[in-house]
Design an enzyme around this catalytic site. Structure first.
Site, PDB file in Angstrom:
ATOM      1  N   ARG A 195     -29.535  52.261 -43.785  1.00 37.90           N
ATOM      2  CA  ARG A 195     -29.923  51.387 -42.678  1.00 37.90           C
ATOM      3  C   ARG A 195     -31.328  50.867 -42.919  1.00 37.90           C
ATOM      4  O   ARG A 195     -31.975  51.209 -43.917  1.00 37.90           O
ATOM      5  CB  ARG A 195     -29.909  52.183 -41.365  1.00 37.90           C
ATOM      6  CG  ARG A 195     -30.771  53.454 -41.448  1.00 37.90           C
ATOM      7  CD  ARG A 195     -30.967  54.119 -40.118  1.00 37.90           C
ATOM      8  NE  ARG A 195     -31.580  55.439 -40.233  1.00 37.90           N
ATOM      9  CZ  ARG A 195     -32.867  55.668 -40.401  1.00 37.90           C
ATOM     10  NH1 ARG A 195     -33.706  54.644 -40.499  1.00 37.90           N
ATOM     11  NH2 ARG A 195     -33.346  56.889 -40.488  1.00 37.90           N
ATOM     12  N   VAL A 236     -37.774  52.363 -40.038  1.00 35.24           N
ATOM     13  CA  VAL A 236     -38.850  52.004 -39.116  1.00 35.24           C
ATOM     14  C   VAL A 236     -40.011  51.362 -39.875  1.00 35.24           C
ATOM     15  O   VAL A 236     -40.636  50.406 -39.417  1.00 35.24           O
ATOM     16  CB  VAL A 236     -39.340  53.245 -38.337  1.00 35.24           C
ATOM     17  CG1 VAL A 236     -40.504  52.890 -37.414  1.00 35.24           C
ATOM     18  CG2 VAL A 236     -38.208  53.869 -37.543  1.00 35.24           C
ATOM     19  N   GLY A 244     -33.772  62.960 -39.938  1.00 34.26           N
ATOM     20  CA  GLY A 244     -34.933  62.854 -39.059  1.00 34.26           C
ATOM     21  C   GLY A 244     -35.674  64.158 -38.867  1.00 34.26           C
ATOM     22  O   GLY A 244     -36.360  64.363 -37.864  1.00 34.26           O
TER      23      GLY A 244
END
Length: 448
Positions: free
Chosen positions: A294, A297, A166
């Site tokens: 995963r 967004v 991130g």
């Protein structure tokens, strides 16, 4: 779907609502877990059951593995969907769920650990024949070692946390003096954020493009890609606008990228939905950056161009069903753009918590939102309040649609980044597809 009867969603906001919607469509019961700050949030109301797991602080609620597992056991959930962020890439969480006989809707713990280490993932990709950014694959033990290696790699370079993500745990280094000054603080920041201060060095690629490939694998050994997403519009290494397909790629480069991504997926025996992220230089050379094990967004833009629901695909793969289609069955149609609407100052990026007293949204467009009018944006979590997603027959068509939609969005009670999103979509460089990860910094500098 017969494998899952009830799924607990270990997340909040718009992604929790997104998962609830598809579970209802599939006839799966849902359990929301929520902090005291989210007691009145829409996702809590929309789930079939809801369990409060603690106070507002994430460490005492959404990041508390044992509270979430206890909620899953109490409600009889046979699966847990982690969404993104929080515990979505936490190997300990996946392992604990497995020990309780509850399915983690994601990869197994070993793969999470492997791809969670930037150093180990680089080594795996090199074994698979996937190009990685030139640098040092080992962990740095001392600042003296870092200085010696930096002299061999050459400046500028990136000092990076092996467990980072991130955009956290990254420092751009231009000279030896900067490296000396940054080494201890970057290590400390990594230890604080990830519990792991391991650092390594990579050559810095100036003015890069950030392009990722959506991938999926099943337990039968099949792997596919679902094309790429362009994610170069970023602020502080966090994405703001994403689109698919990338306007930067010619078809030959696209096919090389997609095939390369699948080499990496096969190397690690991947069995769910994930994302291979790459960095491109201005000559269209690309290098592996990291893998997100995963949902992303920005997954809606892939859904819009392929017509494939990625959350449903996750559930089917977690139930150990084979991929429901072959690579040749996956087609892309038109162009999709996503804008992230944040409760933050569009110039400083400071969060703007408060009550949304008015929220005017257009109809006839996909809106994945965390809140509704009258809800509160708390200061405890990421300030993204929703995503605006459009699809057009062409990129020009999608840009025009997004511009029209952004003009219709009106938010009161908090400061939102809507003006920034409009500025991006209306910018001539963006409209020509001629932008890099430095685009937003330059845009803000010009319009300061």
């Amino acid at each position: 779907m017969t494998f899952f009867k009830k799924i607990l969603i270990a997340n909040r906001g718009e992604i929790a609502r997104r998962i609830i919607r598809i579970c209802k469509h599939l006839g799966i019961q849902t359990v929301a877990v929520y902090s005291e700050a989210d007691a009145m949030a829409p996702f809590v109301e929309e789930a079939d059951e809801a369990v409060c797991i603690g106070p507002a602080q994430a460490k005492k609620s959404y990041l508390d593995i044992y509270k979430i597992i206890e909620a899953a056991k109490q409600t009889g959930a046979d699966g847990v969907h982690p969404g993104y962020g929080f515990l979505s890439e936490n190997a300990k969480f996946a392992r604990c769920l497995e020990q309780e006989g509850i399915t983690f809707i994601g990869p197994d713990a070993k793969v999470i650990e492997l791809m969670g280490s930037k150093i180990e993932s680089r080594l795996q990709m090199k074994l698979a024949g996937v190009p990685v950014v030139p640098g040092w694959d080992g962990s740095l033990e001392t600042v003296e070692q870092a200085l010696e290696l930096a002299g061999k790699i050459g400046f500028p370079l990136m000092l990076k946390a092996s467990a980072g993500g991130g955009g956290i745990g990254m420092t751009l280094i231009h000279n030896p003096e900067q490296l000396k000054a940054a080494y201890a603080t970057t290590k400390q920041r990594a230890e604080s954020a990830f519990g792991d201060g391991t650092l390594f060095l990579e050559k810095y690629i100036s003015n890069p493009r950030h392009i990722e490939v959506q991938v999926a694998g099943d337990h039968q050994g099949n792997v596919i890609h679902l094309f790429e997403r362009e994610c170069s519009v970023q602020r502080r290494n966090q994405k703001v606008v994403e689109e698919s397909p990338s306007p930067f790629l010619d078809e030959e480069t696209r096919q090389r990228l997609l095939k390369t991504a699948l080499l990496g997926v096969k190397q690690i025996g991947y069995t769910t939905v994930g994302t291979m992220e790459f960095i491109f230089d201005d000559q269209k050379n690309f290098y592996f950056l990291e893998m997100n094990t995963r949902l992303q967004v920005e997954h809606p833009v892939t859904e819009e161009i392929t017509g494939i629901d990625l959350v449903e695909l996750q559930l089917r793969l977690a139930a150990k069903q084979p991929l429901p289609f072959r690579q040749e069955d996956v087609k892309k149609t038109g162009h999709s753009i996503e804008c992230r609407l944040y409760a933050e100052d569009p110039k400083t990026f400071f969060p703007s918590p408060g009550t949304v007293t008015k929220l005017t949204l257009p109809e006839g467009v996909r809106l994945d939102f965390a809140i509704k009018e009258g809800d509160k944006v708390t200061p405890f979590y990421d300030p993204m309040i929703g995503k605006i997603i459009v699809h057009g027959a062409s990129r020009k068509d999608a840009i025009e649609k997004m511009n029209d939609v952004l003009e219709q969005i009106h938010v009161e009670g908090i400061t939102a980044n809507t003006p920034l999103l409009r500025m991006i979509v209306q910018n001539s460089d963006f409209q020509r597809g001629e932008y890099t990860t430095r685009f937003l910094d330059k845009l803000l500098m010009v319009n300061a």
